[in-house]
Scaffold this motif. Structure first.
Motif, PDB file in Angstrom:
ATOM      1  N   ILE A 230       8.685   4.273 -11.243  1.00 39.47           N
ATOM      2  CA  ILE A 230       9.674   4.018 -10.195  1.00 39.47           C
ATOM      3  C   ILE A 230       9.074   3.119  -9.115  1.00 39.47           C
ATOM      4  O   ILE A 230       9.679   2.122  -8.699  1.00 39.47           O
ATOM      5  CB  ILE A 230      10.171   5.341  -9.580  1.00 39.47           C
ATOM      6  N   ALA A 231       7.863   3.456  -8.667  1.00 37.86           N
ATOM      7  CA  ALA A 231       7.218   2.664  -7.616  1.00 37.86           C
ATOM      8  C   ALA A 231       6.956   1.240  -8.085  1.00 37.86           C
ATOM      9  O   ALA A 231       7.207   0.274  -7.351  1.00 37.86           O
ATOM     10  CB  ALA A 231       5.915   3.333  -7.185  1.00 37.86           C
ATOM     11  N   ASP A 232       6.458   1.088  -9.295  1.00 41.21           N
ATOM     12  CA  ASP A 232       6.139  -0.248  -9.803  1.00 41.21           C
ATOM     13  C   ASP A 232       7.396  -1.099  -9.925  1.00 41.21           C
ATOM     14  O   ASP A 232       7.395  -2.289  -9.578  1.00 41.21           O
ATOM     15  CB  ASP A 232       5.447  -0.155 -11.165  1.00 41.21           C
ATOM     16  N   LEU A 244       3.393   0.802  -0.475  1.00 39.07           N
ATOM     17  CA  LEU A 244       4.222   1.809  -1.125  1.00 39.07           C
ATOM     18  C   LEU A 244       3.314   2.937  -1.585  1.00 39.07           C
ATOM     19  O   LEU A 244       2.142   2.709  -1.918  1.00 39.07           O
ATOM     20  CB  LEU A 244       4.939   1.185  -2.326  1.00 39.07           C
ATOM     21  N   SER A 245       3.830   4.157  -1.619  1.00 39.34           N
ATOM     22  CA  SER A 245       3.009   5.273  -2.079  1.00 39.34           C
ATOM     23  C   SER A 245       3.874   6.369  -2.671  1.00 39.34           C
ATOM     24  O   SER A 245       5.095   6.382  -2.515  1.00 39.34           O
ATOM     25  CB  SER A 245       2.159   5.836  -0.934  1.00 39.34           C
ATOM     26  N   VAL A 246       3.203   7.305  -3.360  1.00 41.73           N
ATOM     27  CA  VAL A 246       3.850   8.483  -3.932  1.00 41.73           C
ATOM     28  C   VAL A 246       3.136   9.711  -3.393  1.00 41.73           C
ATOM     29  O   VAL A 246       1.908   9.819  -3.467  1.00 41.73           O
ATOM     30  CB  VAL A 246       3.783   8.476  -5.469  1.00 41.73           C
ATOM     31  N   ILE A 247       3.903  10.641  -2.845  1.00 44.17           N
ATOM     32  CA  ILE A 247       3.372  11.894  -2.316  1.00 44.17           C
ATOM     33  C   ILE A 247       3.737  13.030  -3.258  1.00 44.17           C
ATOM     34  O   ILE A 247       4.906  13.197  -3.630  1.00 44.17           O
ATOM     35  CB  ILE A 247       3.937  12.178  -0.915  1.00 44.17           C
ATOM     36  N   LYS A 248       2.742  13.807  -3.650  1.00 50.44           N
ATOM     37  CA  LYS A 248       2.959  15.048  -4.394  1.00 50.44           C
ATOM     38  C   LYS A 248       2.925  16.183  -3.386  1.00 50.44           C
ATOM     39  O   LYS A 248       1.907  16.407  -2.725  1.00 50.44           O
ATOM     40  CB  LYS A 248       1.879  15.223  -5.460  1.00 50.44           C
ATOM     41  N   ILE A 314      -0.908  10.513  -4.477  1.00 54.93           N
ATOM     42  CA  ILE A 314      -1.441  10.385  -5.840  1.00 54.93           C
ATOM     43  C   ILE A 314      -1.299   8.975  -6.403  1.00 54.93           C
ATOM     44  O   ILE A 314      -1.851   8.676  -7.465  1.00 54.93           O
ATOM     45  CB  ILE A 314      -0.755  11.390  -6.780  1.00 54.93           C
ATOM     46  N   TYR A 315      -0.572   8.116  -5.692  1.00 58.27           N
ATOM     47  CA  TYR A 315      -0.437   6.734  -6.158  1.00 58.27           C
ATOM     48  C   TYR A 315      -0.055   5.888  -4.960  1.00 58.27           C
ATOM     49  O   TYR A 315       0.742   6.309  -4.115  1.00 58.27           O
ATOM     50  CB  TYR A 315       0.644   6.627  -7.240  1.00 58.27           C
ATOM     51  N   LYS A 316      -0.659   4.703  -4.873  1.00 59.22           N
ATOM     52  CA  LYS A 316      -0.293   3.823  -3.761  1.00 59.22           C
ATOM     53  C   LYS A 316      -0.514   2.367  -4.140  1.00 59.22           C
ATOM     54  O   LYS A 316      -1.330   2.055  -5.004  1.00 59.22           O
ATOM     55  CB  LYS A 316      -1.072   4.168  -2.489  1.00 59.22           C
ATOM     56  N   GLN A 317       0.261   1.518  -3.493  1.00 62.01           N
ATOM     57  CA  GLN A 317       0.149   0.078  -3.678  1.00 62.01           C
ATOM     58  C   GLN A 317      -0.163  -0.536  -2.316  1.00 62.01           C
ATOM     59  O   GLN A 317       0.536  -0.296  -1.334  1.00 62.01           O
ATOM     60  CB  GLN A 317       1.449  -0.495  -4.255  1.00 62.01           C
TER      61      GLN A 317
END
Length: 382
Positions: A230-232, A244-248, A314-317
């Protein structure tokens, strides 16, 4: 005979795959489009709906996609399927997209409409100002999510009210924030009991927002790292120009504890923090969380804290610069340099000298957020 047997086997395999695809639980996603504002008036709503319709051609039959639509008219819900829309539900005339009860009702309707589904996603489309909070619905120009304008009155939805609206509903698999500065630790902490993953930007985003023709199929990715897809796909048009980032959310309580422990080593109660050179987003009330801890704590303390941080983000751009409003007090990149080691992908409010009425209000209202309590910020006289 050999060819017949092979053909039968292949048919059996393809049929089994097809049946497995149709029998697996579906995923339902609601795109909540709060468009009673300049985004709806300037064509972004229309273009995004077209992109959503295009993206819907690439989702499985047992997955569901809905749009909540509010633009100078009675809100309604459409089902989007194979490039077409069908109106499924119409709200009453006095319903407002900025009302938390409306968000809840839209989600309740979607949940009741789908069958064989145990996963739900929510897209928050519109404007956002992070965690900013006001005690009344209609008196603040800048506050949290929504921005429904009616003449000179602009109404917003406070994040604690959003969290309460989601309480008791099935836990969301993800929230994609297609709005500015949503990705702050205060907002994520408030929503931690309502959603597994939050995908968004700590900074301003372009008015065009997500590229839905590619993002929509990613909503239904079944891999363990679906959030990365989704982020990509969100960032396809902005690579290198949008943080951009993803938070768990499951480990956020641990992060609150670790943050208090780290800050206790360098924050003197009652003293304002030195923030020169730190990465900030939107305005200086949104400091990059990683940069703040990294720049102030000892290396040992920072590394201990970073272990908990990495379990949450857990993921970031990374982006060294991003598209932003050039007017003050918005970010202009003259007073900090963003680097990958400093960048954390989420912001944090830091108590600061109230040089303006706006900053004074933030200092006074941060204590209404759950993050304030659980990170024990009052220990620092915040």
């Amino acid at each position: 005979m050999k060819h017949i047997i092979i053909t039968i086997c292949l048919m059996a395999i393809f049929t089994a795959c097809s049946n497995e695809e149709n029998e697996r639980p579906g995923r339902a996603v609601l795109v909540y489009m709060a468009a009673d504002n300049n985004l709806g008036d300037n064509g972004y709503l229309t273009s995004d709906i077209r992109e959503i319709m295009a993206g819907s051609k690439n989702i499985a039959p047992n997955d569901r996609l809905y749009i909540f639509y509010s633009k100078r008219s009675t809100p309604r819900i459409y089902q989007v399927e194979q490039g077409d829309t069908i109106r499924r539900y119409t709200f009453t005339d006095d319903t407002h997209s900025s009302d938390p009860a409306t968000l809840r009702k839209a989600l309740e309707w979607m949940i009741s409409d789908v069958q064989n589904t145990n996963e739900y996603g929510l897209v928050l489309w519109g404007h956002s100002t992070g965690w900013e909070i006001s005690n009344t619905l209609a008196t603040s120009r800048r506050r949290a999510y929504g921005a429904e304008s009616n003449g000179s009155i602009v109404t917003w939805m406070n994040i604690p009210d959003m969290a309460k609206a989601l309480d008791g509903l099935p836990r969301l698999l993800f929230i994609l924030a297609d709005c500015c500065v949503f990705q702050c630790v205060e907002t994520a902490y408030e929503l931690r009991d309502n959603v597994d993953y939050i995908i968004g930007s700590p900074a301003e985003i372009p008015n065009a927002g997500a590229s839905y023709s590619t993002v929509v199929p990613a909503f239904y990715d079944r891999s363990a790292t679906f959030y990365q897809a989704i982020a990509d796909n969100y960032n396809t048009n902005y690579i290198g120009n949008l943080p951009l980032s993803v938070i768990k959310t499951s480990k956020m309580e641990h992060l609150a504890q670790a943050t208090h422990a780290a800050m206790a080593t360098f924050v003197a109660p009652g003293e304002y923090q030195e923030m020169s050179g730190l990465i900030y987003y939107y305005s200086k009330n949104m400091i990059d969380m990683n940069d703040f801890i990294r720049s102030n704590a000892s290396e040992e303390v920072y590394q201990t804290w970073k272990q908990q941080f990495d379990e949450v983000v857990i993921y970031k751009q990374f982006a060294a610069v991003w598209m932003t409003n050039s007017l003050q007090p918005y970010v202009n990149f003259n007073d900090f340099t963003a680097t990958e080691d400093k960048y954390g992908g989420i912001s944090m409010f830091v108590y600061q000298q109230p040089k303006t009425t706006f900053l004074k209000k933030l200092n006074e209202t941060i204590n209404q957020m759950s993050w304030y309590e659980d990170a024990r910020l009052r220990d620092f006289d915040w």
